[in-house]
Design a protein around this motif. Sequence first.
Motif, mmCIF file in Angstrom:
data_model
loop_
_atom_site.group_PDB
_atom_site.id
_atom_site.type_symbol
_atom_site.label_atom_id
_atom_site.label_comp_id
_atom_site.label_asym_id
_atom_site.label_seq_id
_atom_site.Cartn_x
_atom_site.Cartn_y
_atom_site.Cartn_z
ATOM 1 N N TRP A 1 41.985 92.321 21.137
ATOM 2 C CA TRP A 1 41.860 93.674 20.613
ATOM 3 C C TRP A 1 40.800 93.758 19.527
ATOM 4 C CZ3 TRP A 1 42.654 98.258 22.280
ATOM 5 C CH2 TRP A 1 43.585 98.465 23.295
ATOM 6 N N SER A 2 40.637 92.695 18.745
ATOM 7 C CA SER A 2 39.580 92.665 17.738
ATOM 8 C C SER A 2 38.211 92.744 18.407
ATOM 9 C CB SER A 2 39.686 91.379 16.913
ATOM 10 O OG SER A 2 38.632 91.307 15.977
ATOM 11 N N LYS A 3 38.069 92.024 19.504
ATOM 12 C CA LYS A 3 36.804 92.051 20.244
ATOM 13 C C LYS A 3 36.554 93.434 20.834
ATOM 14 C CE LYS A 3 34.244 89.701 23.897
ATOM 15 N NZ LYS A 3 34.255 88.649 24.939
ATOM 16 N N ALA A 4 37.603 94.041 21.382
ATOM 17 C CA ALA A 4 37.465 95.388 21.954
ATOM 18 C C ALA A 4 37.065 96.385 20.872
ATOM 19 C CB ALA A 4 38.778 95.815 22.610
ATOM 20 N N TYR A 5 37.664 96.242 19.678
ATOM 21 C CA TYR A 5 37.320 97.133 18.572
ATOM 22 C C TYR A 5 35.846 96.975 18.182
ATOM 23 C CZ TYR A 5 37.123 99.154 13.927
ATOM 24 O OH TYR A 5 36.758 99.898 12.837
ATOM 25 N N GLN A 6 35.411 95.740 18.042
ATOM 26 C CA GLN A 6 34.025 95.477 17.644
ATOM 27 C C GLN A 6 33.024 95.936 18.705
ATOM 28 O OE1 GLN A 6 33.059 94.551 14.690
ATOM 29 N NE2 GLN A 6 35.169 94.308 13.975
ATOM 30 N N THR A 7 33.439 95.894 19.950
ATOM 31 C CA THR A 7 32.534 96.240 21.046
ATOM 32 C C THR A 7 32.481 97.731 21.330
ATOM 33 O OG1 THR A 7 33.013 94.091 22.077
ATOM 34 C CG2 THR A 7 31.973 95.763 23.467
ATOM 35 N N PHE A 8 33.644 98.398 21.309
ATOM 36 C CA PHE A 8 33.685 99.789 21.776
ATOM 37 C C PHE A 8 34.043 100.835 20.722
ATOM 38 C CE2 PHE A 8 34.898 97.224 25.597
ATOM 39 C CZ PHE A 8 33.728 97.437 26.308
ATOM 40 N N ILE A 9 34.678 100.437 19.616
ATOM 41 C CA ILE A 9 35.149 101.426 18.640
ATOM 42 C C ILE A 9 34.300 101.437 17.376
ATOM 43 C CG2 ILE A 9 37.120 102.166 17.226
ATOM 44 C CD1 ILE A 9 38.938 100.891 19.366
ATOM 45 N N ALA A 10 34.037 100.263 16.819
ATOM 46 C CA ALA A 10 33.273 100.187 15.571
ATOM 47 C C ALA A 10 31.830 100.691 15.703
ATOM 48 C CB ALA A 10 33.290 98.757 15.043
ATOM 49 N N PRO A 11 31.104 100.358 16.784
ATOM 50 C CA PRO A 11 29.706 100.804 16.874
ATOM 51 C C PRO A 11 29.606 102.311 17.106
ATOM 52 C CG PRO A 11 30.193 99.065 18.483
ATOM 53 C CD PRO A 11 31.493 99.540 17.928
ATOM 54 N N ASP A 12 28.441 102.856 16.831
ATOM 55 C CA ASP A 12 28.192 104.246 17.180
ATOM 56 C C ASP A 12 28.331 104.383 18.698
ATOM 57 O OD1 ASP A 12 27.663 104.988 14.590
ATOM 58 O OD2 ASP A 12 25.508 104.575 14.743
ATOM 59 N N PRO A 13 28.909 105.504 19.149
ATOM 60 C CA PRO A 13 29.125 105.677 20.596
ATOM 61 C C PRO A 13 27.825 105.975 21.345
ATOM 62 C CG PRO A 13 29.807 107.638 19.412
ATOM 63 C CD PRO A 13 29.427 106.626 18.371
ATOM 64 N N THR A 14 26.966 104.988 21.440
ATOM 65 C CA THR A 14 25.704 105.157 22.155
ATOM 66 C C THR A 14 25.968 105.257 23.649
ATOM 67 O OG1 THR A 14 25.390 102.790 22.440
ATOM 68 C CG2 THR A 14 24.500 103.777 20.417
ATOM 69 N N GLU A 15 24.959 105.667 24.394
ATOM 70 C CA GLU A 15 25.092 105.773 25.847
ATOM 71 C C GLU A 15 25.387 104.407 26.464
ATOM 72 O OE1 GLU A 15 25.797 107.879 28.980
ATOM 73 O OE2 GLU A 15 25.200 108.796 27.084
ATOM 74 N N GLU A 16 24.805 103.365 25.884
ATOM 75 C CA GLU A 16 25.017 102.009 26.397
ATOM 76 C C GLU A 16 26.465 101.566 26.189
ATOM 77 O OE1 GLU A 16 23.235 97.470 25.805
ATOM 78 O OE2 GLU A 16 22.382 99.148 24.678
#
Length: 203
Positions: free
Chosen positions: A107-122
């Motif tokens: 879940w930490s990895k999922a947070y760092q990958t999909f939640i913490a960053p700006d919601p870019t198109e990528e």
Amino acid sequence: MVTQEDRSIGSREKVIAAAVAMVAEDATARLSVRAVAARAGVSTGSLRFHFPTQRALQDTVLARIYDQVFPDDPIQDRSRPARDRLVDCLRQVLAPAGVGEKAREAWSKAYQTFIAPDPTEEVRAAYLAMEREGWRRVEYWLTVLADEGALPKGDHARHVRFLLTVLNGLSIERALPAEESILKSETDTLYTAVDCVLNSRAS
């Protein structure tokens, strides 16, 4: 001598192979009639002959993909009740996440990958591709059970969304401190969710 039936089977397989290849290249592929027909080298009329609806095409492609990728999928074991098979399939989704420390890392990895960053198109595209793959797998299981008569045939979108939401909640619970046996509470929840789906009417 090649008969009309041979040609018909050949064009059907071309369509399936083209659609499977499109999904393999892009998990978010929508399998439009024109795109699949063009990829298969057949007319849209020929595609429609074999698959009158887009739903029929999608169901066939899902079955082909998962029969090849998961030949021992519990959903295929008709000697067991539908509810038990579906629960086992859902457990397969939860298994890689692990429990405790492993679940927290996931879940930490999922947070760092999909939640913490700006919601870019990528970022959005990466998440949607992953979500679509999970969606297709659950949809396939429900389609198999519908073909057996265990639940009504039709669009399973509402049930897929419900089961995926339950799985997300359970995977979070695995990462949180728990007082009771995770296995028991998780099993109870999975059976409750599966019973809701199998006992519901067509949406």
